[in-house]
Enzyme design. Sequence first.
Site, PDB file in Angstrom:
ATOM      1  N   GLU A 159       9.897 -57.537  -8.929  1.00 16.77           N
ATOM      2  CA  GLU A 159       8.910 -57.640  -7.858  1.00 16.77           C
ATOM      3  C   GLU A 159       7.464 -57.819  -8.314  1.00 16.77           C
ATOM      4  O   GLU A 159       6.608 -56.969  -8.026  1.00 16.77           O
ATOM      5  CB  GLU A 159       8.990 -56.402  -6.952  1.00 16.77           C
ATOM      6  CG  GLU A 159      10.333 -56.212  -6.303  1.00 16.77           C
ATOM      7  CD  GLU A 159      10.345 -55.093  -5.260  1.00 16.77           C
ATOM      8  OE1 GLU A 159       9.364 -54.334  -5.169  1.00 16.77           O
ATOM      9  OE2 GLU A 159      11.337 -54.982  -4.535  1.00 16.77           O
ATOM     10  N   GLU A 352      18.382 -55.622  -5.023  1.00 11.21           N
ATOM     11  CA  GLU A 352      18.098 -54.318  -4.407  1.00 11.21           C
ATOM     12  C   GLU A 352      18.268 -54.432  -2.905  1.00 11.21           C
ATOM     13  O   GLU A 352      17.806 -55.407  -2.295  1.00 11.21           O
ATOM     14  CB  GLU A 352      16.643 -53.862  -4.639  1.00 11.21           C
ATOM     15  CG  GLU A 352      16.345 -53.286  -5.985  1.00 11.21           C
ATOM     16  CD  GLU A 352      14.893 -52.828  -6.122  1.00 11.21           C
ATOM     17  OE1 GLU A 352      14.265 -52.423  -5.118  1.00 11.21           O
ATOM     18  OE2 GLU A 352      14.384 -52.888  -7.250  1.00 11.21           O
TER      19      GLU A 352
HETATM   20  C1  GBH Z   1      11.336 -51.592  -4.378  1.00 11.40           C
HETATM   21  O1  GBH Z   1      10.122 -51.987  -3.833  1.00 11.40           O
HETATM   22  C2  GBH Z   1      11.146 -51.209  -5.807  1.00 11.40           C
HETATM   23  O2  GBH Z   1      11.622 -52.229  -6.662  1.00 11.40           O
HETATM   24  C3  GBH Z   1      11.793 -49.904  -6.171  1.00 11.40           C
HETATM   25  O3  GBH Z   1      11.311 -49.471  -7.409  1.00 11.40           O
HETATM   26  C4  GBH Z   1      11.550 -48.895  -5.063  1.00 11.40           C
HETATM   27  O4  GBH Z   1      11.953 -47.608  -5.413  1.00 11.40           O
HETATM   28  C5  GBH Z   1      12.290 -49.390  -3.857  1.00 11.40           C
HETATM   29  O5  GBH Z   1      11.928 -50.678  -3.521  1.00 11.40           O
HETATM   30  C6  GBH Z   1      12.094 -48.507  -2.628  1.00 11.40           C
HETATM   31  O6  GBH Z   1      10.757 -48.484  -2.230  1.00 11.40           O
HETATM   32  O7  GBH Z   1       6.792 -51.176   6.063  1.00 11.40           O
HETATM   33  O8  GBH Z   1       8.711 -52.168   7.105  1.00 11.40           O
HETATM   34  O9  GBH Z   1       6.911 -53.579   6.362  1.00 11.40           O
HETATM   35  C7  GBH Z   1      10.172 -52.250  -2.444  1.00 11.40           C
HETATM   36  C8  GBH Z   1       8.931 -52.866  -1.902  1.00 11.40           C
HETATM   37  C9  GBH Z   1       7.388 -52.764  -0.129  1.00 11.40           C
HETATM   38  C10 GBH Z   1       9.679 -53.189   0.382  1.00 11.40           C
HETATM   39  C11 GBH Z   1       7.170 -52.306   1.262  1.00 11.40           C
HETATM   40  C12 GBH Z   1       9.441 -52.767   1.814  1.00 11.40           C
HETATM   41  C13 GBH Z   1       7.656 -52.346   3.469  1.00 11.40           C
HETATM   42  C14 GBH Z   1       8.545 -52.570   4.627  1.00 11.40           C
HETATM   43  N1  GBH Z   1       8.760 -52.539  -0.504  1.00 11.40           N
HETATM   44  N2  GBH Z   1       8.061 -52.938   2.202  1.00 11.40           N
HETATM   45  S1  GBH Z   1       7.688 -52.361   6.156  1.00 11.40           S
END
Ligand code: GBH
Length: 437
Positions: A159, A352
């Site tokens: 990411e 993921e």
């Molecule tokens: C991943 O990032 C990471 O790779 C991992 O390390 C982490 O533990 C895992 O996800 C869980 O967080 O508020 O509904 O618009 C995820 C990145 C960024 C995905 C925020 C979801 C928000 C959704 N995330 N995004 S929303």
Amino acid sequence: MATDRRTAIPPFPPGFLWGVSTSAHQIEGAADLRDPSVWDEFTAEPGRVKDGSTAAVACDHYHRYREDVALLAGLGVDAYRFSVSWPRVNRPGGLDFYDRLVDELCAAGVRPVPTLFHWDLPAPLDWLRRDTAARFADHVSAVADRLGDRVSTWITLNEPAEHTLLGHALGVHAPGRRLLFDALPVAHHQLLAHGLAVRALRAAGAADVGIANSHGPTWPASGDGPDVEAADFYDLLLNRLFAEPVLLGAYPEGIGELMPGDVAADLEVISEPLDWYGINYYAPTKVGAPQGTDIEFGGVRMPAELPFTVREIEGRPVTDFGWPVVPEALTELLTTFKARYGDRLPPVIITENGCSYDGVDDQERIAYLDAHIRALHDAHTAGVDVRGYFVWSLLDNFEWAEGYARRFGLVHVDFTTQERTPKASYTWLREALRTRG
Ligand code: GBH
């Protein structure tokens, strides 16, 4: 005979890879046996992590990896995606741990799938600097030389979009910078690092290489022009900016000019062919026109000067994190990518997918995973070449700025005793995998 829709997994093509994912900083602990990373420094600053916790011990996986590999074997997954901590590798003997882990996985019949960077940058390095990409390629070569005799499947970066956005543009992740659009070089240097890593892996004989990019559909808040424009822009930042250099060897229009260095030459490197394309999917994002004020969304303060605002998706269940549960958006994402990129899109692996819920009788997690696996199957039926699905995550772990408050694991971890307890979702997935077609 009635089939229980909760345990029957729809049939995917032969060779489809079922797995679970983790990352080094989030589970390993043993902070005394690695150099500091930007995350160690960030968590040491008061107020950065919600519960004030650090990942110094985390799940103590460094010392308990045998028990954790036994949990993987008991689950019956084909593959395990973990990450290699660059600051640990920088310590003499640091690679020994991954050597032992890979041996243990091979002995258990679980395919090791290492990610070479999952946000824990060695503290002295900085993605604003171009030479970090070359340093990364050296790190990749060292890891591939050591593990390449047993590892065939590799992931370059996790990411880069979130690491750029959360870490450098909005400042809620390490290294805590709030550069807004001045963070764009961070994206470029990570993409360059990805391309150089692919070359280093090829030179070491790797035959199965991908990236894990964060993607999701962006939905306009309404059909009005300004909302549609804002949503398109968000789609450009989250999806196109990180997919198109890799898949097409080009930045979306107007972006290349903003990037540092000899961008045309770099794009040649960045677009090195991949064997598959990894997507981390959690939820779609609803986006509207700017509203003239700072807004707070999902614990992130977004300043008024951004050309979009993130809005709440209503009428959907949400996870403990507040993220909406929208499985069909995974189908939409994949069919959209197929429509956009056609044959330039290699086979896709979901690297993921998961959700945060408390408790060991986690029926909501079962429902989430079941629905998303079905949505992935719908994409397969619609002609998208999907080759694998990895659940985030094996264990409850250090959830970055949220500390230990958000639990994504199939296995519960008591962070006082380090006791592991498989949740209902672990048993469900185990049975689903056992009876898969
Ligand atoms: C991943 O990032 C990471 O790779 C991992 O390390 C982490 O533990 C895992 O996800 C869980 O967080 O508020 O509904 O618009 C995820 C990145 C960024 C995905 C925020 C979801 C928000 C959704 N995330 N995004 S929303």
